[in-house]
Design a protein around this motif. Sequence first.
Motif, PDB file in Angstrom:
ATOM      1  N   ASP A 179     -14.157  11.943  -3.485  1.00 19.76           N
ATOM      2  CA  ASP A 179     -12.780  11.567  -3.848  1.00 19.76           C
ATOM      3  C   ASP A 179     -12.179  10.619  -2.806  1.00 19.76           C
ATOM      4  N   ILE A 180     -12.533  10.856  -1.538  1.00 17.99           N
ATOM      5  CA  ILE A 180     -11.992   9.976  -0.493  1.00 17.99           C
ATOM      6  C   ILE A 180     -12.502   8.549  -0.686  1.00 17.99           C
ATOM      7  N   GLU A 181     -13.787   8.430  -0.989  1.00 14.92           N
ATOM      8  CA  GLU A 181     -14.343   7.092  -1.241  1.00 14.92           C
ATOM      9  C   GLU A 181     -13.582   6.419  -2.382  1.00 14.92           C
ATOM     10  N   GLU A 182     -13.297   7.227  -3.408  1.00 16.80           N
ATOM     11  CA  GLU A 182     -12.576   6.679  -4.563  1.00 16.80           C
ATOM     12  C   GLU A 182     -11.156   6.242  -4.171  1.00 16.80           C
ATOM     13  N   GLU A 202      -7.059   2.312  -3.122  1.00 14.71           N
ATOM     14  CA  GLU A 202      -6.016   1.761  -2.250  1.00 14.71           C
ATOM     15  C   GLU A 202      -6.144   0.238  -2.169  1.00 14.71           C
ATOM     16  N   GLU A 203      -7.386  -0.229  -2.170  1.00 13.29           N
ATOM     17  CA  GLU A 203      -7.596  -1.679  -2.101  1.00 13.29           C
ATOM     18  C   GLU A 203      -7.375  -2.362  -3.443  1.00 13.29           C
ATOM     19  N   ASN A 204      -7.755  -1.671  -4.513  1.00 14.78           N
ATOM     20  CA  ASN A 204      -7.848  -2.384  -5.798  1.00 14.78           C
ATOM     21  C   ASN A 204      -6.861  -1.981  -6.878  1.00 14.78           C
ATOM     22  N   LYS A 246       0.835  -1.206   0.000  1.00 19.32           N
ATOM     23  CA  LYS A 246       0.000   0.000   0.000  1.00 19.32           C
ATOM     24  C   LYS A 246       0.869   1.254   0.000  1.00 19.32           C
ATOM     25  N   MET A 247       1.967   1.242   0.771  1.00 17.88           N
ATOM     26  CA  MET A 247       2.860   2.411   0.762  1.00 17.88           C
ATOM     27  C   MET A 247       3.393   2.678  -0.638  1.00 17.88           C
TER      28      MET A 247
END
Length: 465
Positions: free
Chosen positions: A350-353, A358-360, A294-295
């Motif tokens: 945008d945060i939801e996106e 981050e996951e996908n 993720k980093m």
Amino acid sequence: MVQLEKLLSWAQGQGAWLSPSLKVTQSPLGGLGLLATGHLEEDSIVLRVPQNSTYDIKNLLHYAEQLKKGRPDVSNVFSSVLLMILGPTETTVIRGYVWSFAILQSMGVDLEPIAPYLDVLRTTEVLDVDENLEVLDSLVQWQIMQKRRVTLELCEMVKAHPEFAPHLLAETAFRLHQAVKSRVLEIPHPVEDEEYEFTTRVTLVPLLDFANHAQTNNAVFDVDRTTGDVILRVTKPVDAETEVCISYSPSNDMGLFFRTYGFIPQHGVYEWVLPLFNCITNAAKGTSGVDYVKMAKWLRVKPRLVFALSEDAVTVDLTESRLPLLMVPGLTYYAGWRDEKADIEEDEHDIEELIFEEENNPVILSTETAYGVVFEDAYVSVPDILEQTWEDSEHGIRELVKLTKPLIDMAAKTSKEADVTTLAASASQHASTQLKGYFAAKHALLDRLLELSTQDFVYMIGTLT
Ligand SMILES: C[S@@+](CC[C@H](N)C(=O)[O-])C[C@H]1O[C@@H](n2cnc3c(N)ncnc32)[C@H](O)[C@@H]1O
């Protein structure tokens, strides 16, 4: 081993022409290749194959129509095999014809006009794999999936037509599949009445398909507009005893190359995806459980390396991967960013996106601030990260690069150890020869990489910009 003399005289009988200054012979790159036996002038044409002696879908259809005349049994083979192709592409349709020829030949149908070329396909070296092998290497994993798919296709065909079963064994079917994939070229065809427009057709071109790949190629293939012949043209002066190579693809993505052509080129600049990225980065940094995948996304670091392979050295270019950024001491992944919506500049949508990405997202997130990464409890700005951490940035970069060396070493060692397990598991398999060859090539690369001293390594990398 293909009977070369027979093949050459067959090709000449089909109207092909090979310059007397060029011969088909063993190549240090693998299998056979085209070697200049005398000096070749820039722009000279060294090989010609008439278009109707190449195998694209149109020509294959025409050839099949001739064979089918008055032969319902032959007709049945073509239609049955071609109908069973899963998700047909030009390449798999060509492979469908090749499977049909192999079945017909085994049934005793005379395929004289194409038989010598079928021998070339049958004897092309391919990387075969045991479908049940547990393996970490991502390219071999991909090859296993590919073989399962091809085997499934064959099984479905044999289920519908059990009479074909003795005529095309699974091993031959996969070999022919790989051989076609590794030998097809996209041949340009002028569009009628349009001077500068052309389309391409996936085509097998006998003789020309002995040209091996080099990123720094000295020849290209083309179509002679006046005759329609497929030609091989030398693009720079070539000395005697030099191999004439074309470029199969300009891409430096080793995975893409392997998936498209089924092999790893011996020389050139190629990307290597680091295996077990999280676990190795944690080990190299002396941390545990930090989510470096993720980093890497937040810092726009691809978890891969770019290698330059030459005859006597392997060099690593870190300027593209930005991998050293991950080595900045004190950086860590911060999962809590998602709960701090009030402190974050982006709007709710945008945060939801970002959370979704981050996951996908396989690699990169696109904000200036890397919310998922903190340094001394503060969010990190991607452009400022080096300045925040190191006063003298050139010195800083060199230090980071030195810190990256153990990560690369560990990745190379882990990769090798995992392959040893695979090789031990496949030792009893008849298919392990090509697999061994693949791992031998990969390990030679990793060994050469491990030999580099930190000093040389830092020198070779240059600066990170
Ligand atoms: C179109 S054929 C070229 C002729 C082939 N060498 C033969 O013996 O028939 C493509 C195959 O050649 C080999 N090859 C071509 N270029 C190569 C390279 N740069 N490095 C390693 N192998 C290469 C690979 O085995 C590939 O599957």
